[in-house]
Scaffold this active site. Structure first.
Site, PDB file in Angstrom:
ATOM      1  N   ARG A  24       0.853  -1.195   0.000  1.00 13.40           N
ATOM      2  CA  ARG A  24       0.000   0.000   0.000  1.00 13.40           C
ATOM      3  C   ARG A  24       0.882   1.236   0.000  1.00 13.40           C
ATOM      4  O   ARG A  24       1.510   1.565   1.004  1.00 13.40           O
ATOM      5  CB  ARG A  24      -0.897   0.005   1.244  1.00 13.40           C
ATOM      6  N   ASP A  30       1.658   5.257  -0.026  1.00 14.10           N
ATOM      7  CA  ASP A  30       1.022   6.417   0.592  1.00 14.10           C
ATOM      8  C   ASP A  30       0.644   7.465  -0.448  1.00 14.10           C
ATOM      9  O   ASP A  30       1.041   7.382  -1.622  1.00 14.10           O
ATOM     10  CB  ASP A  30       1.976   7.062   1.604  1.00 14.10           C
ATOM     11  N   ARG A  51      11.269   6.448   3.327  1.00 14.21           N
ATOM     12  CA  ARG A  51      11.361   7.912   3.432  1.00 14.21           C
ATOM     13  C   ARG A  51      12.139   8.340   4.673  1.00 14.21           C
ATOM     14  O   ARG A  51      12.825   9.369   4.660  1.00 14.21           O
ATOM     15  CB  ARG A  51       9.964   8.513   3.421  1.00 14.21           C
TER      16      ARG A  51
END
Length: 258
Positions: free
Chosen positions: A50, A52, A202
């Site tokens: 999934r 973002d 990230r």
């Protein structure tokens, strides 16, 4: 019900992420709506991961179950027709066994992160890179990245809302490439693991950028990892430079990678 694997490319900017949302546009919702135009629904598809809001995909993988047998090429063409004008496309389609699962059959995921180093605002790459106005020391970032390879408790580098049962993951590769791109010098981060924690990529890239900028010595990455404390993480970089680059399977339904 025949099952099909879909390889999906998308630009993440207009989407609230992969996962279906009741009141926002999502990649999953867009594909399920397109399937509904081909066969009566409702349709529920599953993906390898999934992503973002704002994150892109070069080769996300999903699977769907349909009522009738489709020629894979015709299925991908029909889906792409009904996905217009959204920036999402099915680039490959293949029939798979009933027990094949886009997420649970996956043996690895690959991510790419693009970082553009220039002062002038990005135009052609706007929304596709993280832009910083200063040059970064790639050698220092590589020295910091060495501490992250292997099996570790990545509590420092995961979101506080991460739902994974354990923060322990094995990072198989974190390669840092310097590239003189036509739009300016880039640093590209190539990461590979069986699976990743929420916001892990990230968080790692944002921390390594601090090393490249000279704000952190490379050894501070090890100290942050060992702290097992989210407060020890560097800044989490924005999503627009991140791409799901590929998903691995023991028997890839789309054939061997180029």
């Amino acid at each position: 019900m025949p099952r099909y694997a879909l390889k999906v490319e998308y630009h993440g900017a207009p989407f609230a992420g992969w996962q279906r949302q009741a009141d926002q546009t999502s990649v999953q919702g867009a594909i399920e709506a397109a399937l509904g135009n081909l066969e009566p629904g409702p349709h529920t598809i599953a993906a390898a991961g999934r992503t973002d809001a704002g994150v892109h995909a070069l080769a996300q993988v999903a699977h769907c179950d349909l009522a009738r047998i489709w020629d894979p090429f015709r299925l991908s063409e029909a889906l792409n027709y009904h996905l217009k004008p959204l920036p999402v496309a099915v680039t490959a389609c293949a029939p798979v066994a009933d027990d094949w699962h886009a997420r649970f059959s996956a043996t690895g995921r690959r991510y790419l992160f693009r970082l553009l180093m220039r002062r002038a605002p990005a135009t052609l790459d706007a929304g596709l890179v993280w832009q910083v106005p200063h040059r970064l020391d790639a050698a220092a970032m590589r020295a910091g990245a060495v501490h992250l390879i292997g099996r570790h408790d990545f509590t420092t580098f995961r979101s506080s809302i991460c739902q994974a049962a354990s923060p322990v993951k094995t990072l198989d590769a974190l390669d840092i490439e310097e590239l003189d791109a036509p739009t300016g010098p880039e640093i590209r981060f190539h990461l590979r693991a069986r699976s990743f924690l929420h916001n892990q990529v990230r968080s790692l890239v944002g921390t390594l950028e601090r090393v490249g900028a000279g704000a952190w010595p490379p050894d501070q990455v090890r100290a942050a990892l060992d702290a097992r404390d989210r407060a020890a993480c560097g800044p989490v970089c924005p999503p627009q430079g991140l791409y799901l680059a590929g998903v691995g399977y023991d028997n890839d339904p789309f054939g061997p990678r180029d």
